[in-house]
Design a protein around this motif. Structure first.
Motif, PDB file in Angstrom:
ATOM      1  N   LEU A   1      -8.795  -6.158 -13.067  1.00 40.62           N
ATOM      2  CA  LEU A   1     -10.027  -6.801 -13.557  1.00 40.62           C
ATOM      3  C   LEU A   1     -10.169  -6.583 -15.060  1.00 40.62           C
ATOM      4  O   LEU A   1     -10.435  -7.531 -15.816  1.00 40.62           O
ATOM      5  N   ARG A   2      -9.962  -5.354 -15.499  1.00 39.17           N
ATOM      6  CA  ARG A   2     -10.079  -5.013 -16.911  1.00 39.17           C
ATOM      7  C   ARG A   2      -9.089  -5.829 -17.749  1.00 39.17           C
ATOM      8  O   ARG A   2      -9.458  -6.438 -18.745  1.00 39.17           O
ATOM      9  N   LEU A   3      -7.835  -5.841 -17.316  1.00 43.74           N
ATOM     10  CA  LEU A   3      -6.793  -6.535 -18.091  1.00 43.74           C
ATOM     11  C   LEU A   3      -6.978  -8.058 -18.056  1.00 43.74           C
ATOM     12  O   LEU A   3      -6.828  -8.728 -19.083  1.00 43.74           O
TER      13      LEU A   3
ATOM     14  N   GLY B   1      -5.839   1.664  -4.189  1.00 44.30           N
ATOM     15  CA  GLY B   1      -6.150   0.233  -4.080  1.00 44.30           C
ATOM     16  C   GLY B   1      -7.276  -0.162  -5.028  1.00 44.30           C
ATOM     17  O   GLY B   1      -7.101  -1.048  -5.867  1.00 44.30           O
ATOM     18  N   PRO B   2      -8.429   0.498  -4.946  1.00 46.94           N
ATOM     19  CA  PRO B   2      -9.516   0.193  -5.883  1.00 46.94           C
ATOM     20  C   PRO B   2      -9.128   0.411  -7.343  1.00 46.94           C
ATOM     21  O   PRO B   2      -9.563  -0.341  -8.218  1.00 46.94           O
ATOM     22  N   ARG B   3      -8.300   1.420  -7.629  1.00 43.02           N
ATOM     23  CA  ARG B   3      -7.874   1.649  -9.015  1.00 43.02           C
ATOM     24  C   ARG B   3      -7.021   0.493  -9.517  1.00 43.02           C
ATOM     25  O   ARG B   3      -7.121   0.092 -10.682  1.00 43.02           O
TER      26      ARG B   3
ATOM     27  N   ASP C   1      -8.224 -11.586  -4.592  1.00 39.55           N
ATOM     28  CA  ASP C   1      -8.975 -10.460  -4.013  1.00 39.55           C
ATOM     29  C   ASP C   1     -10.148 -10.068  -4.911  1.00 39.55           C
ATOM     30  O   ASP C   1     -11.239  -9.773  -4.418  1.00 39.55           O
ATOM     31  N   LEU C   2      -9.912 -10.079  -6.219  1.00 39.44           N
ATOM     32  CA  LEU C   2     -10.993  -9.719  -7.148  1.00 39.44           C
ATOM     33  C   LEU C   2     -12.135 -10.725  -7.063  1.00 39.44           C
ATOM     34  O   LEU C   2     -13.311 -10.356  -7.037  1.00 39.44           O
ATOM     35  N   MET C   3     -11.793 -12.011  -7.016  1.00 45.33           N
ATOM     36  CA  MET C   3     -12.831 -13.035  -7.009  1.00 45.33           C
ATOM     37  C   MET C   3     -13.529 -13.086  -5.653  1.00 45.33           C
ATOM     38  O   MET C   3     -14.741 -13.316  -5.581  1.00 45.33           O
TER      39      MET C   3
ATOM     40  N   GLY D   1      -4.725   7.207   4.546  1.00 46.58           N
ATOM     41  CA  GLY D   1      -5.411   8.363   3.967  1.00 46.58           C
ATOM     42  C   GLY D   1      -5.938   8.114   2.572  1.00 46.58           C
ATOM     43  O   GLY D   1      -5.915   7.005   2.067  1.00 46.58           O
ATOM     44  N   SER D   2      -6.393   9.183   1.963  1.00 45.49           N
ATOM     45  CA  SER D   2      -7.185   9.066   0.745  1.00 45.49           C
ATOM     46  C   SER D   2      -6.386   8.548  -0.442  1.00 45.49           C
ATOM     47  O   SER D   2      -6.942   7.910  -1.334  1.00 45.49           O
ATOM     48  N   HIS D   3      -5.088   8.779  -0.484  1.00 47.68           N
ATOM     49  CA  HIS D   3      -4.292   8.305  -1.605  1.00 47.68           C
ATOM     50  C   HIS D   3      -4.365   6.768  -1.699  1.00 47.68           C
ATOM     51  O   HIS D   3      -4.699   6.223  -2.746  1.00 47.68           O
ATOM     52  N   ALA D   4      -4.080   6.127  -0.564  1.00 42.60           N
ATOM     53  CA  ALA D   4      -4.130   4.659  -0.529  1.00 42.60           C
ATOM     54  C   ALA D   4      -5.549   4.163  -0.772  1.00 42.60           C
ATOM     55  O   ALA D   4      -5.768   3.156  -1.446  1.00 42.60           O
ATOM     56  N   GLU D   5      -6.496   4.876  -0.231  1.00 38.99           N
ATOM     57  CA  GLU D   5      -7.893   4.425  -0.353  1.00 38.99           C
ATOM     58  C   GLU D   5      -8.397   4.460  -1.787  1.00 38.99           C
ATOM     59  O   GLU D   5      -9.247   3.679  -2.177  1.00 38.99           O
ATOM     60  N   THR D   6      -7.899   5.373  -2.586  1.00 35.63           N
ATOM     61  CA  THR D   6      -8.360   5.411  -3.969  1.00 35.63           C
ATOM     62  C   THR D   6      -7.451   4.568  -4.878  1.00 35.63           C
ATOM     63  O   THR D   6      -7.904   4.055  -5.882  1.00 35.63           O
TER      64      THR D   6
END
Lengths: 195, 195
Positions: free
Chosen positions: B21-23, B13-15, B61-63, B6-11
């Motif tokens: 990426l930022r850190l 993961g990207p967060r 995963d990021l790369m 559901g939406s909790h996991a879906e948002t």
């Protein structure tokens, strides 16, 4: 702080900077401690402070040395020649100089983020000085009609990025000699700015 | 490990990936802990492992996402046209796509050193696929006489380095619009490969 004189200090300072360069390039500035740098040189952490004030000073010295080095080496090149000849000379010089210093190139790009604002400003000024050497050639060629460059500043950035990028993939034991790479890149640079 | 639906996991993961990426881009992979990433997202360190196996997996995963993203976006571009038209399209696309992702570009270059050999090989293969898209255009132009490129592989590396370098200095609020930068770079690219 003890003042160091003679050959011990003269060889230890460069060894400290070489160790710091190696470790920063491997793991990144933020992950490396002064203790690790000392261990790499084979000294106690406390002794390291005889050679450098702190980690920020080490990073700054490495990046300043990298830029001072390229400016000095370029100034030592033969002077004179047409803009086309100077551009070829710059192209070959830039490739060769940076292929000898891949860790310095990597550090100088990657660790700008970790310089204090004052140190960043100084490194940026040195970088601008070097870029201006290339831009002056492009402007001279633009003025005498040898080149056609709609924006000499952008062309400078484009050419430097193109040439420095070679350090990311070139290996001296690979399929191409430096001479061949210099020739192929010069061919592209020449045409990119041709009048 | 709990399966998230559901939406909790879906948002979340990207967060998690955005925070990593930022850190990583700020401090470097080696200096960032899973605990810091969790704190950045506002979760307990233990909960982070619901979303990723470990820090290496996050980096990979990021790369991978960065490369998959550019391959997918390029594949979605209109097809067809002459080699010259395709090269202009690639030039404009590459500039625009990467100007939207400066942190991803920075990470993808800087942190190759921290990938495991297996992960490195996979990222390299994706990078090669993307480079091959440009090289195929250069080969087509070479074959029909539109381009004169002595070494299509080197020309590919040269052009990608030149175009990607824009992310190091371009600011959307600077003196030049993206359109102007695309136009000036396309002018240089076009002439660099002209037959």
């Amino acid at each position: 702080m003890a003042r160091k004189t003679g050959s011990h200090a003269e060889t230890t300072g460069p060894r400290v900077r070489a160790a710091a360069l190696r470790l920063f390039a491997q793991s990144g500035y933020a992950a490396v401690s002064m203790r690790q740098i000392a261990a790499e040189v084979g000294m106690q952490a406390g002794a390291l402070y005889t050679y450098t004030a702190d980690k920020q000073t080490l990073l700054f010295d490495l990046m300043r040395e990298h830029m001072a080095d390229v400016l000095e080496a370029w100034a030592a090149q033969p002077q004179g020649g047409s803009p086309g000849e100077r551009l070829e000379q710059f192209t070959r010089f830039h490739i060769n100089h940076h292929l000898d210093r891949p860790e310095g190139v990597f550090l100088s790009y990657m660790e700008l983020r970790n310089l204090t604002p004052k140190n960043f400003a100084e490194i940026e000024a040195l970088r601008r000085s070097y870029e201006s050497e290339l831009e002056a050639i492009l402007i001279a060629g633009q003025e005498n009609g040898a080149f056609s460059v709609p924006d000499t500043r952008l062309a400078t950035m484009a050419l430097i990025a193109m040439l420095t990028g070679i350090t990311q993939w070139y290996r001296d034991d690979g399929r191409l000699s430096r001479e061949r790479v210099q020739k192929i890149y010069w061919n592209m640079v020449r045409r990119a700015v041709k009048g």
